[in-house]
Design a protein around this motif. Structure first.
Motif: not given
Length: 317
Positions: A82-83, A112-114, A119-124, A142-143
């Motif tokens: 996804h990354a 996963i998004k949750k 964990l402080g990681i932007d899922p986008v 939004e990036q």
DNA sequence: AAGGGAGCCAACCGCGAGAAA
DNA sequence: ATTTCTCGCGGTTGGCTCCCT
């Protein structure tokens, strides 16, 4: 003018599929293969649109599907892919044999998004959420995902053979850090990781089944009991069970049977299908409820469909 | 025990791409 | 070159189940 609807919607059925409909669809595809979905409903005697048939087949009835929770490895794969690819679920799914885009999409959105946010990681963006925010759900501009910037130049090429053993090679730097976080964080907590020898098919003391289960471990954590029993309530799972148990020929054959007879089908597909059936929740809840020993005839199902060209399969229907 | 909210997942919808005519 | 048709994809929704109060 305008686009013609994919099918005439008048009189067409919508909503959950019934066992009978599943049976018709499976039967048709076994006989005719996958072609011209538009024509399938008519020819198969279904009051569905072709699109609905295709979705039902690809997302649920296809015999090579794994079921149950994504394994830790699969989850890592999804995150990393996804990354690189963004929300290209079908591309992501193509790297995860037996998983559908829909399944991965659902898993991403619900799990996963949750976890990433937690964990402080932007899922986008797959980057850490900025430090000046204590709120993890902070709204950021939004990036585009990394893939928007990079992916067109080097789409990940993952060879099937590399996947199971070579997951470390697959990791990007981002993935490595993710892996550390996940191993220390949510994965081990929230997605039970089972050692292969801990995986027991819910059958009545048939040692051979567990031995088979241990032969394939890639998705074995899917046996987690945390998933809902929705499968057991799903009409199609009932259907499959009914279908198989009701077939006297196969049932009789398999009543005496142990897996030795299945050595006839010693290809990987079959083993993975066994893995699917033995480890996931597909039949699990029903068996638990009914306290039935695992009927080996169930294992005929995936193979039957996979070998759609084999005439014996048709006898089932 | 009952009601309500949250979570989950199968299925639907609309659109775009590519093939065929 | 244009139009039409089919398929596949990604986003969204509906409804079922579970959990909490």
């Amino acid at each position: 003018m305008g686009r013609q609807p994919c099918c005439d919607k008048v009189g067409l059925k919508k909503g959950p599929w019934t066992a009978e409909e599943d049976k018709k669809l499976i039967n048709f595809i076994l006989t005719n293969g996958q072609c011209c979905w538009r024509a399938v409903p008519k020819l198969a005697g279904l009051l569905r649109c072709g699109k609905s048939c295709r979705l039902r087949w690809t997302n649920y009835l296809r015999p090579d599907l794994k079921r149950g929770l994504l394994s830790e490895y699969e989850e890592k794969m999804v995150i990393d892919l996804h990354a690189q690819l963004g929300n290209r679920w079908s591309k992501i799914a193509s790297h995860l044999p037996g998983r559908t885009d829909n399944e991965i999409k659902n898993h991403w959105n619900t799990h996963i998004k949750k976890k990433l946010k937690k964990l402080g990681i932007d899922p986008v963006t797959h980057k850490p959420l900025s430090n000046n925010t204590t709120h993890q759900n902070q709204i950021k501009p939004e990036q585009p995902p990394l893939q928007e910037q990079e992916q067109d130049h080097h789409e990940p090429e993952i060879k099937e053979a590399e996947k199971p053993e070579a997951e470390d090679q697959f990791m990007t730097p981002l993935f490595e850090s993710m892996d550390t976080i996940m191993m220390n964080g949510f994965c081990t907590d929230e997605v039970p990781i089972l050692e292969p020898d801990e995986i027991l098919a819910p059958c009545a003391g048939d040692a051979s089944t567990s031995s088979i289960a241990t032969t394939t471990s890639s998705s074995s954590s899917s046996s987690s009991s945390s998933s809902s029993d929705s499968y057991s309530n799903n009409p199609s799972s009932k259907f499959l069970e009914d279908l198989l148990l009701s077939d006297s020929e196969w049932s009789n054959d398999n009543n005496n049977n142990n897996y030795s007879s299945m050595a006839l089908w010693d290809d990987d597909d079959f083993i993975s299908s066994l893995d699917m059936l033995l480890n996931d929740d597909y039949y699990d809840s029903d068996r638990k409820q009914q306290q039935q020993p695992f009927d080996a005839s169930l294992n005929q199902y995936p193979r039957m469909i996979m070998d759609s060209s084999e005439s014996w399969a048709y006898g089932l229907f």
